[in-house]
Scaffold this motif. Structure first.
Motif, PDB file in Angstrom:
ATOM      1  N   TYR A   6       0.868  -1.032   0.081  1.00  8.83           N
ATOM      2  CA  TYR A   6       0.057   0.017   0.054  1.00  8.83           C
ATOM      3  C   TYR A   6       0.944   1.221   0.059  1.00  8.83           C
ATOM      4  CZ  TYR A   6      -4.088   2.660   1.528  1.00  8.83           C
ATOM      5  OH  TYR A   6      -5.191   3.772   1.599  1.00  8.83           O
ATOM      6  N   VAL A   7       0.634   2.045  -1.132  1.00  3.25           N
ATOM      7  CA  VAL A   7       1.703   3.337  -1.195  1.00  3.25           C
ATOM      8  C   VAL A   7       0.642   4.472  -1.517  1.00  3.25           C
ATOM      9  CG1 VAL A   7       3.574   4.166  -2.359  1.00  3.25           C
ATOM     10  CG2 VAL A   7       3.316   1.616  -2.149  1.00  3.25           C
ATOM     11  N   PRO A   8       0.504   5.288  -0.472  1.00  2.00           N
ATOM     12  CA  PRO A   8      -0.516   6.444  -0.727  1.00  2.00           C
ATOM     13  C   PRO A   8       0.425   7.574  -1.887  1.00  2.00           C
ATOM     14  CG  PRO A   8      -0.276   5.841   1.500  1.00  2.00           C
ATOM     15  CD  PRO A   8       0.587   5.072   1.005  1.00  2.00           C
ATOM     16  N   GLY A   9      -0.136   8.122  -2.603  1.00  2.00           N
ATOM     17  CA  GLY A   9       0.420   9.062  -3.678  1.00  2.00           C
ATOM     18  C   GLY A   9       0.996  10.202  -2.993  1.00  2.00           C
ATOM     19  N   ARG A  10       0.289  10.679  -1.911  1.00  2.00           N
ATOM     20  CA  ARG A  10       0.530  12.213  -1.238  1.00  2.00           C
ATOM     21  C   ARG A  10       2.085  11.931  -0.185  1.00  2.00           C
ATOM     22  NH1 ARG A  10      -2.921  13.645   2.340  1.00  2.00           N
ATOM     23  NH2 ARG A  10      -3.855  11.497   2.266  1.00  2.00           N
ATOM     24  N   PRO A  11       2.956  12.547  -0.377  1.00  2.00           N
ATOM     25  CA  PRO A  11       3.976  12.683   0.279  1.00  2.00           C
ATOM     26  C   PRO A  11       3.804  12.525   1.751  1.00  2.00           C
ATOM     27  CG  PRO A  11       4.403  14.450  -1.366  1.00  2.00           C
ATOM     28  CD  PRO A  11       3.160  13.866  -1.101  1.00  2.00           C
ATOM     29  N   ARG A  12       4.464  11.784   2.704  1.00  2.00           N
ATOM     30  CA  ARG A  12       4.363  11.641   4.289  1.00  2.00           C
ATOM     31  C   ARG A  12       2.688  11.220   4.574  1.00  2.00           C
ATOM     32  NH1 ARG A  12       6.903  16.219   2.987  1.00  2.00           N
ATOM     33  NH2 ARG A  12       5.304  17.582   3.366  1.00  2.00           N
ATOM     34  N   ALA A  13       1.855  10.712   3.493  1.00  2.00           N
ATOM     35  CA  ALA A  13       0.531  10.281   3.869  1.00  2.00           C
ATOM     36  C   ALA A  13       0.566   9.080   4.393  1.00  2.00           C
ATOM     37  CB  ALA A  13      -0.373  10.507   2.745  1.00  2.00           C
ATOM     38  N   LEU A  14      -0.306   8.389   5.088  1.00  2.00           N
ATOM     39  CA  LEU A  14      -0.412   7.207   5.709  1.00  2.00           C
ATOM     40  C   LEU A  14      -1.604   6.402   4.861  1.00  2.00           C
ATOM     41  CD1 LEU A  14       0.201   7.433   9.520  1.00  2.00           C
ATOM     42  CD2 LEU A  14       1.842   6.632   7.698  1.00  2.00           C
ATOM     43  N   LEU A  15      -2.568   7.232   4.562  1.00  2.00           N
ATOM     44  CA  LEU A  15      -3.815   6.628   3.947  1.00  2.00           C
ATOM     45  C   LEU A  15      -4.173   7.320   2.583  1.00  2.00           C
ATOM     46  CD1 LEU A  15      -6.232   6.298   7.053  1.00  2.00           C
ATOM     47  CD2 LEU A  15      -4.917   4.580   5.982  1.00  2.00           C
ATOM     48  N   SER A  16      -4.951   6.587   1.680  1.00  2.00           N
ATOM     49  CA  SER A  16      -5.539   7.271   0.380  1.00  2.00           C
ATOM     50  C   SER A  16      -6.602   7.075   0.252  1.00  2.00           C
ATOM     51  CB  SER A  16      -4.352   6.601  -0.499  1.00  2.00           C
ATOM     52  OG  SER A  16      -4.653   5.453  -0.816  1.00  2.00           O
ATOM     53  N   GLY A  17      -7.089   7.115  -1.022  1.00  2.00           N
ATOM     54  CA  GLY A  17      -8.367   6.703  -1.356  1.00  2.00           C
ATOM     55  C   GLY A  17      -8.475   5.169  -2.082  1.00  2.00           C
ATOM     56  N   ASP A  18      -7.423   4.565  -2.022  1.00  2.00           N
ATOM     57  CA  ASP A  18      -7.427   2.959  -2.260  1.00  2.00           C
ATOM     58  C   ASP A  18      -7.811   2.420  -1.079  1.00  2.00           C
ATOM     59  OD1 ASP A  18      -6.544   3.974  -4.751  1.00  2.00           O
ATOM     60  OD2 ASP A  18      -4.594   3.049  -4.689  1.00  2.00           O
ATOM     61  N   PHE A  19      -8.459   1.157  -1.074  1.00  2.00           N
ATOM     62  CA  PHE A  19      -8.748   0.512  -0.144  1.00  2.00           C
ATOM     63  C   PHE A  19      -8.960  -1.092  -0.668  1.00  2.00           C
ATOM     64  CE2 PHE A  19     -12.862   1.978  -1.786  1.00  2.00           C
ATOM     65  CZ  PHE A  19     -13.889   0.794  -1.550  1.00  2.00           C
ATOM     66  N   TYR A  20      -8.699  -1.941   0.364  1.00  2.00           N
ATOM     67  CA  TYR A  20      -9.073  -3.564   0.364  1.00  2.00           C
ATOM     68  C   TYR A  20      -9.387  -4.116   1.316  1.00  2.00           C
ATOM     69  CZ  TYR A  20      -4.134  -3.841   1.378  1.00  2.00           C
ATOM     70  OH  TYR A  20      -2.929  -3.491   2.234  1.00  2.00           O
ATOM     71  N   ASP A  21     -10.010  -4.993   1.240  1.00  2.00           N
ATOM     72  CA  ASP A  21     -10.371  -6.020   2.656  1.00  2.00           C
ATOM     73  C   ASP A  21     -10.491  -7.453   2.215  1.00  2.00           C
ATOM     74  OD1 ASP A  21     -10.646  -6.385   5.283  1.00  2.00           O
ATOM     75  OD2 ASP A  21     -12.574  -5.174   5.411  1.00  2.00           O
ATOM     76  N   ILE A  22     -10.413  -8.454   3.281  1.00  2.00           N
ATOM     77  CA  ILE A  22     -10.665  -9.833   2.973  1.00  2.00           C
ATOM     78  C   ILE A  22     -11.434 -10.252   4.189  1.00  2.00           C
ATOM     79  CG2 ILE A  22      -9.615 -11.963   2.643  1.00  2.00           C
ATOM     80  CD1 ILE A  22      -7.204 -10.728   1.826  1.00  2.00           C
ATOM     81  N   VAL A  23     -12.376 -11.215   3.934  1.00  2.00           N
ATOM     82  CA  VAL A  23     -13.460 -11.483   4.995  1.00  2.00           C
ATOM     83  C   VAL A  23     -13.486 -13.031   4.788  1.00  2.00           C
ATOM     84  CG1 VAL A  23     -15.565 -11.545   6.144  1.00  2.00           C
ATOM     85  CG2 VAL A  23     -14.431  -9.533   5.618  1.00  2.00           C
ATOM     86  N   GLN A  24     -13.202 -14.002   5.711  1.00  2.00           N
ATOM     87  CA  GLN A  24     -13.767 -15.189   5.748  1.00  2.00           C
ATOM     88  C   GLN A  24     -15.051 -15.710   6.403  1.00  2.00           C
ATOM     89  OE1 GLN A  24     -10.751 -18.398   6.649  1.00  2.00           O
ATOM     90  NE2 GLN A  24     -11.868 -20.056   5.592  1.00  2.00           N
ATOM     91  N   THR A  25     -15.987 -16.134   5.948  1.00  2.00           N
ATOM     92  CA  THR A  25     -17.440 -16.056   6.406  1.00  2.00           C
ATOM     93  C   THR A  25     -17.355 -17.501   7.302  1.00  2.00           C
ATOM     94  OG1 THR A  25     -18.361 -16.794   4.530  1.00  2.00           O
ATOM     95  CG2 THR A  25     -18.633 -14.485   5.319  1.00  2.00           C
ATOM     96  N   GLU A  26     -18.564 -17.892   7.889  1.00  2.00           N
ATOM     97  CA  GLU A  26     -18.480 -19.180   8.653  1.00  2.00           C
ATOM     98  C   GLU A  26     -18.603 -20.217   7.676  1.00  2.00           C
ATOM     99  OE1 GLU A  26     -21.744 -18.851  11.188  1.00  2.00           O
ATOM    100  OE2 GLU A  26     -20.742 -17.416  12.751  1.00  2.00           O
ATOM    101  N   ASP A  27     -18.854 -20.232   6.461  1.00  2.00           N
ATOM    102  CA  ASP A  27     -19.121 -21.408   5.437  1.00  2.00           C
ATOM    103  C   ASP A  27     -17.626 -21.522   4.816  1.00  2.00           C
ATOM    104  OD1 ASP A  27     -18.954 -19.089   3.776  1.00  2.00           O
ATOM    105  OD2 ASP A  27     -20.662 -19.787   2.844  1.00  2.00           O
ATOM    106  N   SER A  28     -16.415 -20.845   5.303  1.00  2.00           N
ATOM    107  CA  SER A  28     -15.387 -20.860   4.608  1.00  2.00           C
ATOM    108  C   SER A  28     -15.120 -20.059   3.385  1.00  2.00           C
ATOM    109  CB  SER A  28     -14.512 -22.285   4.766  1.00  2.00           C
ATOM    110  OG  SER A  28     -14.525 -22.712   6.064  1.00  2.00           O
TER     111      SER A  28
END
Length: 227
Positions: A6-28
């Motif tokens: 994950y690389v924000p485009g703004r200097p010294r920024a920690l977050l950007s408008g890009d996002f992702y996530d992973i979820v495993q539900t009970e049924d795998s």
């Protein structure tokens, strides 16, 4: 197995408008999302956080991929400060023990499929990006067949939009060539090589100006060995 960069485009920024996530539900079943909010400011980063949390909630509440994208679009429209703000999104669902992945794209770039020492460009059928024409919801599901030990790589367009010459960009073909040079590397090293390689090519022309998110998903859908 998942690896990310994950690389924000703004200097010294920690977050950007890009996002992702992973979820495993009970049924795998494994659910994955990657999105890119247009723009580069603090407001876009905050909106990305809202959308990621909303997506995770929708998955855990049993919403379908299409319902999830509809919810994200409503949040985007309600929360954006500028009517021109939009978001590209790709949603993946890996059924437990399955040999395919269901992909739904809302204007997002294609993905890379690593298989048996080669890299293939896969372009799920793309519908319209979230927020461009609210309520249109023309998204389509694409089923991608998987083999044991395949790798699926998602990314935002900042990875391949850096300039490699005054009037040229790396582009999708350039990214694929770069990926082929590093196909022997394991997941984390592979995506690090992609980001570092793209950044190196863009360095003489101002570097990577856009946010970059890359996610490598290792998949083994083969049968378990018999004891």
């Amino acid at each position: 197995m998942a690896a990310s960069r994950y690389v924000p485009g703004r200097p010294r920024a920690l977050l950007s408008g890009d996002f992702y996530d992973i979820v495993q539900t009970e049924d795998s079943t494994v659910h994955v999302i990657m999105g890119d909010v247009s723009g580069h400011g603090v407001a876009e980063a905050a909106l990305a956080i809202h959308m990621r949390v909303a997506w995770r909630t929708a998955v855990l509440c049993g919403k379908t991929q299409f319902e999830q994208l509809g919810i994200l679009e409503r949040i985007l429209v309600d929360e954006r400060a500028d009517d021109d703000t939009y978001t590209t999104v790709v949603s993946l669902v890996f059924p437990s023990g399955g040999r395919s992945v269901r992909a739904v794209s809302a204007g997002h770039p294609g993905l890379l499929l690593r298989r048996r020492g080669k890299v293939h460009w896969v372009e799920p059928q793309a519908g319209i990006a979230l927020g461009l024409f609210p309520g249109c919801e023309d998204w389509t599901e694409t089923e991608i067949q998987l083999s044991p030990c395949d790798g699926v790589v998602l990314y935002t367009d900042g990875l391949f939009e850096g300039r490699t010459a005054p009037s040229a960009r790396l582009g999708e073909e350039g990214l694929l060539r770069l990926a082929m040079r590093h196909v022997h590397l394991p997941g984390q090293e592979f995506i690090d090589a992609l980001v570092d390689g793209a950044a190196s090519k863009a360095a003489p022309y101002g570097g990577l100006a856009d946010d970059v998110a890359v996610l490598h998903l290792g998949w083994n859908a083969g049968p378990r060995p018999r004891r």
